[in-house]
Design an enzyme around this catalytic site. Structure first.
Site, PDB file in Angstrom:
ATOM      1  N   GLU A 141       4.368  -7.662   2.856  1.00 37.65           N
ATOM      2  CA  GLU A 141       4.623  -8.532   4.007  1.00 37.65           C
ATOM      3  C   GLU A 141       4.220  -7.833   5.295  1.00 37.65           C
ATOM      4  O   GLU A 141       3.611  -8.439   6.184  1.00 37.65           O
ATOM      5  CB  GLU A 141       6.106  -8.913   4.109  1.00 37.65           C
ATOM      6  CG  GLU A 141       6.697  -9.438   2.838  1.00 37.65           C
ATOM      7  CD  GLU A 141       7.287  -8.331   1.967  1.00 37.65           C
ATOM      8  OE1 GLU A 141       6.541  -7.403   1.563  1.00 37.65           O
ATOM      9  OE2 GLU A 141       8.481  -8.394   1.691  1.00 37.65           O
ATOM     10  N   ILE A 169       0.865  -1.177   0.000  1.00 34.56           N
ATOM     11  CA  ILE A 169       0.000   0.000   0.000  1.00 34.56           C
ATOM     12  C   ILE A 169       0.897   1.221   0.000  1.00 34.56           C
ATOM     13  O   ILE A 169       1.525   1.542   1.018  1.00 34.56           O
ATOM     14  CB  ILE A 169      -0.924   0.017   1.244  1.00 34.56           C
ATOM     15  CG1 ILE A 169      -1.693  -1.300   1.392  1.00 34.56           C
ATOM     16  CG2 ILE A 169      -1.875   1.221   1.186  1.00 34.56           C
ATOM     17  CD1 ILE A 169      -2.645  -1.625   0.265  1.00 34.56           C
ATOM     18  N   CYS A 215      11.096  -5.359   6.622  1.00 39.75           N
ATOM     19  CA  CYS A 215      10.146  -6.473   6.712  1.00 39.75           C
ATOM     20  C   CYS A 215      10.790  -7.698   7.341  1.00 39.75           C
ATOM     21  O   CYS A 215      10.131  -8.440   8.073  1.00 39.75           O
ATOM     22  CB  CYS A 215       9.579  -6.804   5.343  1.00 39.75           C
ATOM     23  SG  CYS A 215       8.383  -5.577   4.779  1.00 39.75           S
ATOM     24  N   CYS A 271      12.267  -6.611   2.095  1.00 43.20           N
ATOM     25  CA  CYS A 271      13.262  -5.595   2.430  1.00 43.20           C
ATOM     26  C   CYS A 271      13.757  -5.836   3.869  1.00 43.20           C
ATOM     27  O   CYS A 271      13.203  -6.656   4.620  1.00 43.20           O
ATOM     28  CB  CYS A 271      12.668  -4.196   2.276  1.00 43.20           C
ATOM     29  SG  CYS A 271      11.494  -3.727   3.571  1.00 43.20           S
TER      30      CYS A 271
HETATM   31 ZN   LIG Z   1       9.402  -4.386   3.182  1.00 47.13          ZN
END
Ligand SMILES: [Zn+2]
Length: 129
Positions: free
Chosen positions: A55, A43, A92, A89
Site C-alpha cells: 500500500e 518491497i 499504512c 498495517c
Molecule cells: Zn503497511
C-alpha cells in the site's frame, strides 16, 4: 473499475513483489479522485525497517505522479490462503489518511472474498493536524 477488478489488479501487482524474506507477496492499487489507478507491491529489505508495504509503495507511486486525493485502496496477497484478509498495517493506515482514502478493499489468497471497509472503520481517531 469495480471492486473485483481492483482486487484482481492488486493480485496482479503482487506478482512483482520483492519478498525474499517473508515469501508473503502483497499487491495494492490506489484509485485517485480522477479515476487513475496506480499499483505497488511490497518491497522487502535485509534491514527490515527499510521494507515498504504494498500500500505504501502504491501510494508513494501515485503521490509521486502528483495525485493528492485517493478514494480507494485495494490490497491482496496471493500466497497465503490461511490469513484473514490482507489488512493494512497501522503505518499504512496513517499513510492512507494523509491522502483522504475513503474505502479500503481487502482480500487474502486466490479466490478469497473481497471485503470492503470504510476508512473510518480502519483508523478511527487517526492523527491529523
Ligand atoms: Zn503497511
Amino acid at each position: 473499475m469495480n471492486n473485483e477488478e481492483l482486487v484482481a489488479a492488486a493480485r496482479e501487482a503482487a506478482e512483482y513483489s520483492y519478498s525474499p524474506y517473508s515469501n508473503f507477496r502483497v499487491g495494492a492499487v490506489v484509485v485517485s479522485e480522477d479515476g487513475e489507478v496506480v499499483s505497488g507491491a511490497n518491497i522487502e529489505n535485509a534491514a527490515f525497517p527499510a521494507t515498504s508495504c504494498a500500500e505504501a509503495t502504491a501510494i508513494a507511486a501515485a503521490a509521486s505522479k502528483g495525485v493528492r486525493k485517493m478514494t480507494t485502496v485495494a490490497v491482496a496477497c496471493i500466497d497465503a490462503t490461511d490469513v484473514d484478509g490482507a489488512y493494512p498495517c497501522g503505518r499504512c493506515r496513517q499513510i492512507m489518511s494523509e491522502f483522504g482514502v475513503e474505502t479500503v478493499l481487502v482480500t487474502a489468497g486466490p479466490g478469497s472474498e473481497v471485503r470492503e471497509h470504510g476508512f473510518e472503520e480502519l483508523l478511527p481517531y487517526g492523527f491529523d493536524l
